[in-house]
Design a protein around this motif. Structure first.
Motif, PDB file in Angstrom:
ATOM      1  N   SER A 605      52.189  52.889  56.685  1.00 57.51           N
ATOM      2  CA  SER A 605      51.324  52.522  56.156  1.00 57.51           C
ATOM      3  C   SER A 605      51.890  51.720  54.988  1.00 57.51           C
ATOM      4  O   SER A 605      52.153  50.796  54.587  1.00 57.51           O
ATOM      5  N   ILE A 606      52.812  52.544  53.922  1.00 59.83           N
ATOM      6  CA  ILE A 606      53.401  52.613  52.836  1.00 59.83           C
ATOM      7  C   ILE A 606      54.414  51.123  52.434  1.00 59.83           C
ATOM      8  O   ILE A 606      54.543  51.036  52.061  1.00 59.83           O
ATOM      9  N   GLY A 607      55.057  50.855  54.000  1.00 55.34           N
ATOM     10  CA  GLY A 607      55.701  49.895  53.798  1.00 55.34           C
ATOM     11  C   GLY A 607      55.066  48.236  53.844  1.00 55.34           C
ATOM     12  O   GLY A 607      55.823  47.886  53.262  1.00 55.34           O
ATOM     13  N   ARG A 608      54.491  48.903  53.725  1.00 52.22           N
ATOM     14  CA  ARG A 608      53.149  46.913  53.461  1.00 52.22           C
ATOM     15  C   ARG A 608      53.203  46.819  51.858  1.00 52.22           C
ATOM     16  O   ARG A 608      53.049  46.261  51.580  1.00 52.22           O
ATOM     17  N   LEU A 609      53.443  47.943  50.838  1.00 53.92           N
ATOM     18  CA  LEU A 609      53.106  47.994  49.353  1.00 53.92           C
ATOM     19  C   LEU A 609      54.553  47.153  48.650  1.00 53.92           C
ATOM     20  O   LEU A 609      55.429  47.683  48.215  1.00 53.92           O
ATOM     21  N   LYS A 610      54.982  46.144  49.543  1.00 62.33           N
ATOM     22  CA  LYS A 610      56.398  45.828  49.118  1.00 62.33           C
ATOM     23  C   LYS A 610      56.682  44.523  47.413  1.00 62.33           C
ATOM     24  O   LYS A 610      57.869  44.921  47.465  1.00 62.33           O
ATOM     25  N   ASN A 611      55.490  44.870  46.805  1.00 62.23           N
ATOM     26  CA  ASN A 611      55.648  44.209  45.467  1.00 62.23           C
ATOM     27  C   ASN A 611      55.745  45.675  44.713  1.00 62.23           C
ATOM     28  O   ASN A 611      56.080  46.132  43.326  1.00 62.23           O
ATOM     29  N   LEU A 612      55.508  47.423  45.046  1.00 62.97           N
ATOM     30  CA  LEU A 612      55.852  48.137  44.644  1.00 62.97           C
ATOM     31  C   LEU A 612      57.442  48.090  43.615  1.00 62.97           C
ATOM     32  O   LEU A 612      58.050  48.360  43.994  1.00 62.97           O
ATOM     33  N   LEU A 613      57.344  48.563  41.979  1.00 61.04           N
ATOM     34  CA  LEU A 613      57.832  49.064  41.945  1.00 61.04           C
ATOM     35  C   LEU A 613      58.128  50.074  41.480  1.00 61.04           C
ATOM     36  O   LEU A 613      59.449  51.079  40.353  1.00 61.04           O
ATOM     37  N   THR A 614      57.326  50.988  41.126  1.00 61.76           N
ATOM     38  CA  THR A 614      57.394  52.464  40.382  1.00 61.76           C
ATOM     39  C   THR A 614      56.591  53.299  41.297  1.00 61.76           C
ATOM     40  O   THR A 614      54.980  53.015  42.449  1.00 61.76           O
ATOM     41  N   LEU A 615      56.812  54.228  42.468  1.00 58.45           N
ATOM     42  CA  LEU A 615      56.267  55.431  42.957  1.00 58.45           C
ATOM     43  C   LEU A 615      56.494  56.712  42.075  1.00 58.45           C
ATOM     44  O   LEU A 615      57.647  56.938  42.976  1.00 58.45           O
ATOM     45  N   ASP A 616      55.263  57.357  42.102  1.00 55.78           N
ATOM     46  CA  ASP A 616      55.494  58.388  41.372  1.00 55.78           C
ATOM     47  C   ASP A 616      54.375  59.413  42.498  1.00 55.78           C
ATOM     48  O   ASP A 616      53.304  59.546  42.121  1.00 55.78           O
ATOM     49  N   LEU A 617      55.424  60.318  42.887  1.00 56.22           N
ATOM     50  CA  LEU A 617      54.783  61.708  43.794  1.00 56.22           C
ATOM     51  C   LEU A 617      55.286  62.851  43.488  1.00 56.22           C
ATOM     52  O   LEU A 617      55.557  64.001  43.962  1.00 56.22           O
ATOM     53  N   LYS A 618      55.760  62.756  42.169  1.00 64.60           N
ATOM     54  CA  LYS A 618      55.947  64.330  41.526  1.00 64.60           C
ATOM     55  C   LYS A 618      54.737  65.459  41.581  1.00 64.60           C
ATOM     56  O   LYS A 618      53.999  64.421  41.935  1.00 64.60           O
ATOM     57  N   ASP A 619      55.520  66.682  41.571  1.00 63.43           N
ATOM     58  CA  ASP A 619      54.526  67.744  41.300  1.00 63.43           C
ATOM     59  C   ASP A 619      53.715  67.422  43.003  1.00 63.43           C
ATOM     60  O   ASP A 619      51.909  67.718  42.969  1.00 63.43           O
ATOM     61  N   ASN A 631      60.844  49.034  53.006  1.00 59.10           N
ATOM     62  CA  ASN A 631      60.854  47.734  53.430  1.00 59.10           C
ATOM     63  C   ASN A 631      60.721  47.808  51.670  1.00 59.10           C
ATOM     64  O   ASN A 631      60.425  46.705  51.545  1.00 59.10           O
ATOM     65  N   LEU A 632      60.293  48.509  50.969  1.00 60.39           N
ATOM     66  CA  LEU A 632      59.927  48.128  49.182  1.00 60.39           C
ATOM     67  C   LEU A 632      61.128  47.976  48.134  1.00 60.39           C
ATOM     68  O   LEU A 632      62.161  48.941  48.022  1.00 60.39           O
ATOM     69  N   GLN A 633      61.656  46.717  48.894  1.00 57.21           N
ATOM     70  CA  GLN A 633      63.605  46.274  48.472  1.00 57.21           C
ATOM     71  C   GLN A 633      63.036  45.978  46.956  1.00 57.21           C
ATOM     72  O   GLN A 633      63.318  45.435  46.031  1.00 57.21           O
ATOM     73  N   GLN A 634      61.992  46.177  46.186  1.00 57.91           N
ATOM     74  CA  GLN A 634      61.926  45.795  44.871  1.00 57.91           C
ATOM     75  C   GLN A 634      61.512  47.181  43.950  1.00 57.91           C
ATOM     76  O   GLN A 634      61.343  47.061  42.415  1.00 57.91           O
ATOM     77  N   LEU A 635      61.424  48.605  44.957  1.00 58.27           N
ATOM     78  CA  LEU A 635      61.266  49.385  44.111  1.00 58.27           C
ATOM     79  C   LEU A 635      62.607  50.301  43.165  1.00 58.27           C
ATOM     80  O   LEU A 635      63.538  49.935  43.052  1.00 58.27           O
ATOM     81  N   ARG A 636      61.770  50.610  42.072  1.00 53.72           N
ATOM     82  CA  ARG A 636      62.403  50.648  40.924  1.00 53.72           C
ATOM     83  C   ARG A 636      62.740  52.107  40.649  1.00 53.72           C
ATOM     84  O   ARG A 636      63.316  52.437  40.365  1.00 53.72           O
ATOM     85  N   HIS A 637      61.762  52.919  40.977  1.00 56.98           N
ATOM     86  CA  HIS A 637      61.917  54.188  40.345  1.00 56.98           C
ATOM     87  C   HIS A 637      60.480  55.216  41.554  1.00 56.98           C
ATOM     88  O   HIS A 637      59.749  54.895  41.876  1.00 56.98           O
ATOM     89  N   LEU A 638      61.557  55.928  42.063  1.00 57.35           N
ATOM     90  CA  LEU A 638      61.204  56.647  43.102  1.00 57.35           C
ATOM     91  C   LEU A 638      60.734  58.178  42.796  1.00 57.35           C
ATOM     92  O   LEU A 638      62.825  58.689  43.076  1.00 57.35           O
ATOM     93  N   LEU A 639      59.922  58.689  42.601  1.00 57.34           N
ATOM     94  CA  LEU A 639      59.908  60.232  41.481  1.00 57.34           C
ATOM     95  C   LEU A 639      59.425  61.278  42.760  1.00 57.34           C
ATOM     96  O   LEU A 639      57.831  61.044  42.997  1.00 57.34           O
ATOM     97  N   VAL A 640      59.838  61.373  43.457  1.00 57.37           N
ATOM     98  CA  VAL A 640      59.089  63.150  44.098  1.00 57.37           C
ATOM     99  C   VAL A 640      60.237  63.818  45.164  1.00 57.37           C
ATOM    100  O   VAL A 640      61.303  64.257  45.266  1.00 57.37           O
ATOM    101  N   TYR A 641      59.697  65.228  43.251  1.00 59.48           N
ATOM    102  CA  TYR A 641      59.954  66.234  43.697  1.00 59.48           C
ATOM    103  C   TYR A 641      59.027  67.045  42.379  1.00 59.48           C
ATOM    104  O   TYR A 641      58.109  67.195  41.957  1.00 59.48           O
ATOM    105  N   ARG A 642      59.480  68.616  42.627  1.00 59.99           N
ATOM    106  CA  ARG A 642      58.778  69.393  41.427  1.00 59.99           C
ATOM    107  C   ARG A 642      59.565  70.165  41.565  1.00 59.99           C
ATOM    108  O   ARG A 642      60.671  70.911  42.396  1.00 59.99           O
ATOM    109  N   TYR A 643      59.150  71.008  39.997  1.00 51.79           N
ATOM    110  CA  TYR A 643      59.874  72.230  39.918  1.00 51.79           C
ATOM    111  C   TYR A 643      59.251  73.193  39.992  1.00 51.79           C
ATOM    112  O   TYR A 643      57.994  73.286  39.816  1.00 51.79           O
ATOM    113  N   ASP A 644      59.598  74.987  40.200  1.00 50.45           N
ATOM    114  CA  ASP A 644      58.889  76.362  40.503  1.00 50.45           C
ATOM    115  C   ASP A 644      59.409  76.241  39.353  1.00 50.45           C
ATOM    116  O   ASP A 644      60.474  77.706  39.457  1.00 50.45           O
TER     117      ASP A 644
END
Length: 902
Positions: A605-619, A631-644
C-alpha cells in the motif's frame, strides 16, 4: 507572517490554476478572484507585519487574513487528495463525486465573500493609510535600547577586553588608504556598546581630525544619513552652515561631503546596518585621501558585513561571552553580595540558557534581582521564561531587539525560521532533515537552475548569515551539518507560532478550543486526552518525540487515519514493529519517517503515497522494498539502511533490495543503500537516476564493476557515493570509471582492489576520501598527494606496505588524517611543509608502527592526536613524560589514547 502565508498561497493557487484546471470546473473564476484580492493585500501585509503587535485592530484584521489563507489552502489540498483517490465506476461513485464538488464549490464561494469583506474592512478602518514601517511605540522601544547601549557605563562591559583592543588597532594602525571594517553578531551581543567605547576612547578620538556616529536602522533614507553626517562635521568646524542642505538631492550631498572631507583624516561609525544597498551608495561620499581614514559598521548580517569590506580579515565576528564572563556579568546584576549557595545550580542553569548573549544575561539578571531570593521563586521564573518574555515589561526591550531580526526577514524565510518552534528547546537538528521538512511543507520556492535542496541550503545559509540560526556542527569543509536557535529566540518563536496558529505543542501552549491545529508535536502520554479533544481535521504535520510507551503510539495511530491532509509524519524511535497500515490513506503525505523503529517490512500500500518526497526508514530492520515503491514518481530521498558500529568486520552496512525498474524513480536525489546482489539489472537501472546527488551501493560483485562504472558516469551531478564489495575477499572493480562525475566531493570505497583507481587523481573537487580494505601494494599517497581540495583522508586496511611517505608541500589542504588497521606499517614519514594545515590525526590498530610519525613536530596546525587500540609501548613513547617521542608531540594541545575494550 501573514504576508508569508498569503504569498505561499498565491504561489499554490497559480499552480492549481495553470496545472490542475480540471479540478476547478465551475469555480475557476471564483478561485481567480480570491487570488487577485489576496494579491492586492500582499504589499500592505508586508508593511503591516511589523506593526501588528502594537495595534490591536490591525492585529485582528491580519489574523482574519491569515485564517482565510489557511482555509483556502485547506480546500486546495482537499482538491488534490480527491483527485489522487482511485476512480471508481458506477452511479453511486458518480453522485458521490458530484456532491463533493458541489460542497467544495460552496466553500469557495463562501471564502470569496469572506475575502471581499476582509478587504473592505481594511479600507473602512483605514489600515492602509498607516505610516509605513514599525509603529511609533515599537520604534521608541528600540530607540530606548540603543540609547542605553550607547551610554553604557565602563564597569557594565564584561569580557570585551580582547575585542576592544583589536578594534582599536584596526582603527588607529595599518595602511594609509581608507579602510572599512565590520563588526557582526547576533542582536543583543553588544556590538553597539563595544564599538561606542572604542570610538569614544581618547586614543581613537585623538587619532582623527573629525568623527561621526550614525545609527542607520532598517528604515534608513540615504539623504537623511548624508545630512546627519554633514551636521556632525559642521559642529566640528568642518565646512560652513548650509541652510539649504535640507533641500539638496543625494548627488549634491555626496559632492558636498567629498569636498569637506578632502585631506581630512576622519572616522565614521555606521551602527546597525541591515542592507547591502546602504554601503553601495554611502561609500562614494567618504573620499579616500590616503591619510588613514577609517569606517566601521555594525550589523547582524554576515553577508552585509563582508560586502562592505575589501577582505574577510576586516570582519570581526563578535562571539558569545565565555562561561566565566557570562557568570560574572549575571552575578554582578542579580546579586549584591554574591550568589547564595542554594541558588547556585539554578542560577547556572539560567545563565546557560542565556547562551552568552549579554542582552539576555543583563535582562534576566535584572528581572531576578528584584524577586525574592528563594529557590521556589527563581524556579518559577525559569520554568515560565516564555510567558515572562511575552508579558513582563522588564523584558520587553530584549524581546523587541530580538524580534527586529525576525521582522527584517523576507516573507519566504519567515515560515522557515518559525519552523524551529517544532523542535524542543536547545535541540540541534540535522540541516538536511530541516531542508527536507521545509520542502515537504512547500516553503521552498522553485529557482531556475537549482534543485529544491539547493534552494533550501540557500535559505538556511541566509538565516545563518543573519545570525538567527546557530551552527552547532560542521563537516570537515566547514559546511553546516547541524543547527539550532538561541534559547530565547526559541521562546519568542514558540509564542509567535502559537499566536499565528503555525504550530502547537501541548507541552508549551494549550491551543484555544476553536483553533484549527496545522502542526503538532506530541511528547508524552499525558497529552493524549488533549489530542483527542482538539480540532485536528486540518493537521498538516505531526511529530511524536521520544514516545516511551506503546499506548501513546497506538492511540496516535488510531487518530492518524482521520488526518486526511497530513503532509509530514515523524515517528522516529517509536516503539512499533509494523508499518502502520493507516498511512496508506494519507494521500497528501510528503515526508514520512519511521527511522529507528523495529519495522521489518513495507506493505504494498506504500504505492498509494504518490506525493511522497522523503521516505526515511534508516535504522529499521527492513531488507527489501515492494514493487509498489516504483509508483512514488516524486520521491527524492530514499533512506533504507543501518550501520552496526560495534562490528569491526567488513559487513557493518546493511542495505535494502530494491525491485527491478528502480530507474523509473528519476526524481531521486539520494538513495542509500542499494544491495547489488539482487542481479545485474539493478546495477544497470541505476544509470537512469541521472539527478542523483548521493548514492550508496553494497554487495557489489567483481563482474558488476563495468556496469556500475557505466551507471555512475551518467550521474553528472553526483556529489557523493559509497560502494562496497560483496565481502572482504571479493575484488572491487572500478577501473572502468573513465569519466567520473566532475563534482564529486566525498567517496567511500570498501573492498580489495587489484590496483589503485587512477581516476581518483583527477577529482579536483574531492574533499573527503575513505579507502577501506583496499589492500594496495603500492603507496596510495603518490596518487593522492596533489589533490588540491582534499580535506579528509582515511586509510583503513588499505595498504600492505611498511612505510607511508608524505612528501614536501603535498596534501596542501588536508585537515583530518585517519590511519587505522595498517598491519604492516612500521614508519610514517612527514617531510617539511607536507600537510601544512593538518588539524587532527587518528592512528588506530597499527600494531607494527614503531614510533610516532617522523616530522610530526613540524605540523604546527595539529591540535589533536588520537590513538586507538595501539600497543602499550607505542602509547608510552608518545604520552609518558619520559617517552622517547614525547618531545616531538609536546606542541599538540590534545593527545588521547583509548581502547575498545574500555
Amino acid at each position: 507572517m501573514a504576508e508569508s502565508s498569503v504569498s505561499f498561497l498565491i504561489s499554490k493557487m497559480d499552480y492549481v490554476l495553470t496545472k490542475e484546471a480540471r479540478l476547478l470546473r465551475g469555480v475557476r473564476r471564483e478561485v481567480q478572484d480570491i487570488r487577485d484580492e489576496l494579491e492586492s493585500m500582499r504589499a500592505f501585509l508586508r508593511e503591516a507585519d511589523a506593526r501588528e503587535q502594537r495595534d490591536l485592530g490591525l492585529k485582528s484584521w491580519i489574523k482574519q487574513v491569515r485564517e482565510v489563507a489557511f482555509d483556502v489552502e485547506d480546500i486546495l489540498d482537499e482538491f488534490e487528495v480527491r483527485i489522487a483517490e482511485p476512480r471508481k465506476r458506477g452511479i453511486a461513485s458518480f453522485f458521490k463525486n458530484l456532491i463533493t464538488r458541489h460542497r467544495i464549490a460552496n466553500q469557495i464561494l463562501d471564502i470569496k465573500s469572506r475575502v471581499r469583506i476582509i478587504s473592505e474592512r481594511r479600507v473602512n478602518y483605514g489600515f492602509g493609510e498607516t505610516e509605513h514601517g514599525s509603529s511609533g511605540l515599537f520604534d521608541a522601544a528600540i530607540h530606548h535600547h540603543r540609547i542605553g547601549a550607547l551610554f553604557m557605563e565602563e564597569d557594565e562591559l564584561v569580557g570585551v577586553g580582547d575585542s576592544r583592543e583589536t578594534l582599536s588597532k584596526w582603527l588607529t594602525e595599518g595602511e594609509v588608504s581608507r579602510v572599512t571594517h565590520s563588526v557582526v553578531g547576533m542582536g543583543g551581543s553588544g556590538k553597539t556598546s563595544i564599538v561606542k567605547k572604542v570610538y569614544d576612547s581618547k586614543m581613537v578620538q585623538a587619532h582623527f581630525e573629525c568623527h561621526a556616529w550614525i545609527t542607520v536602522s532598517q528604515n534608513f533614507k540615504i539623504g537623511d544619513v548624508l545630512r546627519s553626517l554633514i551636521r556632525q562635521f559642521n559642529e566640528q568646524g568642518i565646512g560652513g552652515m548650509d541652510e539649504e542642505v535640507e533641500t539638496f538631492e543625494v548627488t549634491k550631498l555626496i559632492e558636498m561631503l567629498r569636498g569637506r572631507l578632502r585631506e581630512k583624516r576622519y572616522i565614521v561609525i555606521f551602527d546597525d546596518v541591515w542592507s547591502f544597498e546602504f554601503w553601495e551608495t554611502i561609500k562614494y561620499a567618504l573620499i579616500d585621501s590616503r591619510n588613514g581614514s577609517r569606517v566601521m559598521i555594525t550589523t547582524r548580517n554576515s553577508v552585509v558585513a563582508s560586502s562592505c569590506v575589501e577582505t574577510l580579515s576586516d570582519v570581526y565576528h563578535l562571539q558569545p561571552l565565555p562561561w566565566k564572563e557570562a557568570w560574572f556579568l549575571f552575578s554582578k546584576k542579580a546579586f549584591e553580595n554574591g550568589c547564595p549557595e542554594e541558588l547556585k545550580l539554578l542560577s547556572e542553569s539560567i545563565v546557560q540558557r542565556c547562551g552568552g548573549l549579554p542582552l539576555a544575561i543583563v535582562a534576566i539578571a535584572g528581572l531576578l534581582s528584584v524577586r525574592p531570593k528563594t529557590l521556589i521563586e527563581w524556579k518559577k521564573v525559569e520554568d515560565s521564561l516564555g510567558s515572562e518574555l511575552e508579558n513582563n515589561p522588564g523584558l520587553q526591550g530584549m524581546k523587541d531587539i530580538l524580534m527586529l531580526s525576525y521582522q527584517d526577514l523576507p516573507y519566504y524565510l519567515k515560515p522557515c525560521f518559525l519552523y524551529f518552534s517544532v523542535f524542543p528547546e536547545d535541540y540541534s537538528i540535522k540541516c538536511m532533515k530541516l531542508i527536507r521538512l521545509w520542502m515537504a511543507e512547500g516553503f521552498l520556492k522553485s529557482n531556475q537552475g537549482l534543485t529544491m535542496e539547493e534552494v533550501g541550503e540557500d535559505y538556511l545559509r541566509e538565516l545563518i548569515d543573519r545570525n538567527m540560526v546557530q551552527v552547532t556542527n560542521v563537516d570537515v569543509g566547514g559546511r553546516a551539518r547541524r543547527c539550532q536557535v538561541h534559547d530565547f529566540l526559541h521562546e519568542i518563536i514558540l509564542s509567535r507560532s502559537a499566536e499565528e496558529n503555525f504550530f502547537a505543542s501541548f507541552a508549551e501552549h494549550t491551543p484555544q478550543s476553536n483553533c484549527k491545529i496545522r502542526r503538532l508535536a506530541i511528547s508524552n502520554e499525558t497529552q493524549n486526552s488533549m489530542v483527542k479533544n482538539s480540532n485536528l481535521s486540518q493537521l498538516r504535520s505531526l511529530f511524536i518525540y521520544k514516545p516511551n510507551k506503546s499506548s501513546t503510539i497506538m492511540e496516535a495511530q488510531a487518530l492518524i487515519s482521520s488526518f486526511r491532509l497530513l503532509r509530514i509524519l515523524d515517528l522516529k524511535a517509536a516503539p512499533i514493529d509494523r508499518f502502520p497500515v493507516e498511512l496508506a490513506n494519507l494521500l497528501n503525505m510528503r515526508y514520512l519517517s519511521l527511522r529507528n523503529t523495529r519495522i521489518k517490512t513495507v506493505p504494498k500500500s506504500i504505492g498509494r503515497l504518490k506525493n511522497l518526497l522523503t521516505l526515511d526508514l534508516k535504522d529499521t530492520l527492513i531488507d527489501h522494498l515492494p514493487e509498489e515503491i516504483l509508483n512514488l514518481q516524486q520521491l527524492r530521498h530514499l533512506l533504507v539502511y543501518r550501520y552496526d558500529m560495534s562490528n569491526t568486520s567488513f559487513d557493518y552496512i546493511f542495505g535494502v533490495k530494491v525491485p527491478d525498474g528502480i530507474g523509473i524513480l528519476k526524481a531521486l536525489q539520494k538513495v542509500c543503500f542499494v544491495r547489488a546482489d539482487r542481479g545485474k539489472e539493478v546495477i544497470k537501472e541505476l544509470s537512469n537516476l541521472t539527478q542523483l546527488r548521493r548514492l550508496g551501493v553494497i554487495k557489489v560483485k567483481k563482474e558488476d564493476g563495468v556496469d556500475l562504472c557505466s551507471s555512475i558516469e551518467k550521474m553528472h551531478d553526483l556529489r557523493a557515493f559509497s560502494v562496497s564489495s560483496r565481502d572482504e575477499e571479493e575484488l572491487l572493480n572500478l577501473d572502468s570509471l573513465f569519466f567520473p562525475p566532475p563534482l564529486l566531493q566525498c567517496i567511500y570505497l570498501d573492498g580489495p582492489m587489484e590496483k589503485f583507481p587512477l581516476w581518483l587523481s583527477s577529482l579536483h573537487n574531492l574533499s573527503s576520501l575513505h579507502l577501506k580494505w583496499s589492500m594496495f601494494r603500492d603507496d596510495p599517497l603518490q596518487f593522492l598527494q596533489d589533490l588540491p581540495n582534499l580535506l579528509q583522508l582515511e586509510l583503513h586496511k588499505a595498504y600492505e606496505g611498511t612505510q607511508l611517505h608524505f612528501k614536501p608541500k603535498r596534501f596542501p589542504r588536508l585537515k583530518k588524517l585517519y590511519l587505522t588497521q595498517l598491519d604492516s606499517l612500521n614508519f610514517v614519514i612527514i617531510d617539511q611543509d607536507a600537510m601544512a594545515k593538518l588539524e587532527k590525526m587518528y592512528i588506530g590498530r597499527c600494531r607494527g608502527l614503531l614510533a610516532a610519525p617522523s616530522g610530526i613536530e613540524e605540523l604546527s596546525s595539529l591540535n589533536g592526536l588520537y590513538l586507538y587500540d595501539m600497543p602499550e609501548n607505542f602509547v608510552k613513547r608518545v604520552t609518558s613524560e619520559d617517552g622517547k617521542d614525547r618531545s616531538r608531540v609536546e606542541h599538540i594541545p590534545t593527545i588521547r589514547s583509548y581502547y575498545s575494550a574500555n
